[in-house]
Design an enzyme around this catalytic site. Structure first.
Site, short mmCIF file in Angstrom:
data_model
loop_
_atom_site.label_atom_id
_atom_site.label_comp_id
_atom_site.label_asym_id
_atom_site.label_seq_id
_atom_site.Cartn_x
_atom_site.Cartn_y
_atom_site.Cartn_z
N ASP A 7 48.66 33.67 34.14
CA ASP A 7 49.17 32.30 34.10
C ASP A 7 50.03 32.15 32.83
OD1 ASP A 7 47.40 31.96 31.98
OD2 ASP A 7 46.32 30.26 32.86
N CYS A 64 44.74 35.35 31.56
CA CYS A 64 44.96 33.92 31.34
C CYS A 64 44.61 33.65 29.87
CB CYS A 64 44.16 33.06 32.33
SG CYS A 64 42.37 33.09 32.17
N GLY A 65 44.34 32.42 29.50
CA GLY A 65 44.05 32.15 28.10
C GLY A 65 42.79 32.86 27.63
N THR A 66 41.74 32.75 28.43
CA THR A 66 40.46 33.37 28.09
C THR A 66 40.14 34.60 28.93
OG1 THR A 66 39.35 31.98 29.70
CG2 THR A 66 39.46 31.14 27.43
N VAL A 68 38.74 34.14 31.60
CA VAL A 68 37.59 33.65 32.37
C VAL A 68 38.01 33.02 33.69
CG1 VAL A 68 35.65 32.03 32.36
CG2 VAL A 68 36.17 33.37 30.30
N GLY A 69 38.92 32.06 33.61
CA GLY A 69 39.29 31.33 34.83
C GLY A 69 39.90 32.23 35.88
N HIS A 97 29.97 52.31 36.02
CA HIS A 97 28.71 51.87 36.64
C HIS A 97 28.90 50.86 37.76
CE1 HIS A 97 25.78 53.07 33.13
NE2 HIS A 97 26.65 54.03 33.43
N ARG A 108 44.23 34.50 24.48
CA ARG A 108 43.77 33.73 23.31
C ARG A 108 42.51 34.36 22.71
NH1 ARG A 108 44.48 28.01 26.60
NH2 ARG A 108 46.76 27.96 26.52
N ARG A 131 23.35 56.83 41.52
CA ARG A 131 22.46 55.66 41.56
C ARG A 131 23.23 54.35 41.46
NH1 ARG A 131 22.39 57.32 36.32
NH2 ARG A 131 22.32 55.76 34.67
N HIS A 132 24.40 54.44 40.85
CA HIS A 132 25.20 53.22 40.69
C HIS A 132 25.78 52.76 42.04
CE1 HIS A 132 24.67 53.85 36.47
NE2 HIS A 132 25.24 55.04 36.54
N ARG A 135 23.61 50.25 43.82
CA ARG A 135 23.67 48.91 43.22
C ARG A 135 24.98 48.21 43.54
NH1 ARG A 135 21.20 51.92 37.99
NH2 ARG A 135 19.06 52.02 38.77
#
Ligand code: RB5
Length: 150
Positions: A7, A64-66, A68-69, A97, A108, A131-132, A135
């Protein structure tokens, strides 16, 4: 083929990602954005995520900035396992893994040299399987709407 997207808040980190892609001789498809005009990160996360989920792109790097979004948005696309991270150990383990297929970073949060190191680490690591795999298959069961037995 590597999918990249960002973004407006992530755009200044994109050249660092592209530098590593060029260094590794990895072709990429850039889903934008291409300017600093404000845009909605889920739209760009989705475009890159769908390219990865469809198999058009093997892996993706999104910004993006973090981180996260756009990372949360990408993870809503079935088949995507996106790691939002700012440390190289997590970037490596996410591939080895968790068989993560997308990396999300925040412009940021990390500087250009850390972003390059994260990108290089993520793109050059590979899944350890064994094994991974069990999962990761369980994660994919959840992704498909299933439930797990203990
Ligand atoms: C945009 O200001 C910002 O919210 C976005 O780039 C991202 O950090 C959201 O998670």
């Amino acid at each position: 083929m590597i999918a990249i997207a960002c973004d407006h808040a992530g755009i200044d980190l994109k050249p660092s990602v592209i530098e590593v892609l060029n260094e590794l001789n990895l072709p990429y498809r850039d889903f934008g954005t291409f300017t600093h005009d404000s845009v909605d990160y889920p739209v760009y996360g989705e475009m890159a995520a769908r390219a990865v989920a469809s198999g058009e792109c093997e892996l993706g790097v999104i910004l993006c900035g973090t981180g996260v979004g756009i990372g949360i948005a990408a993870n809503k696309v079935a088949g995507v396992r996106c790691v939002i991270c700012s440390d190289c150990y997590s970037a490596l383990m996410a591939r080895e893994h968790n068989n993560a297929n997308m990396l999300a970073m925040g412009a940021r949060v990390v500087g250009s040299e850390v972003a390059k190191m994260l990108t290089r680490t993520f793109l050059t690591a590979s899944f350890n399987g064994e094994r991974h795999a069990r999962r990761v298959n369980q994660i994919m069961t959840l992704d498909a709407g299933g439930t797990l037995q203990k």
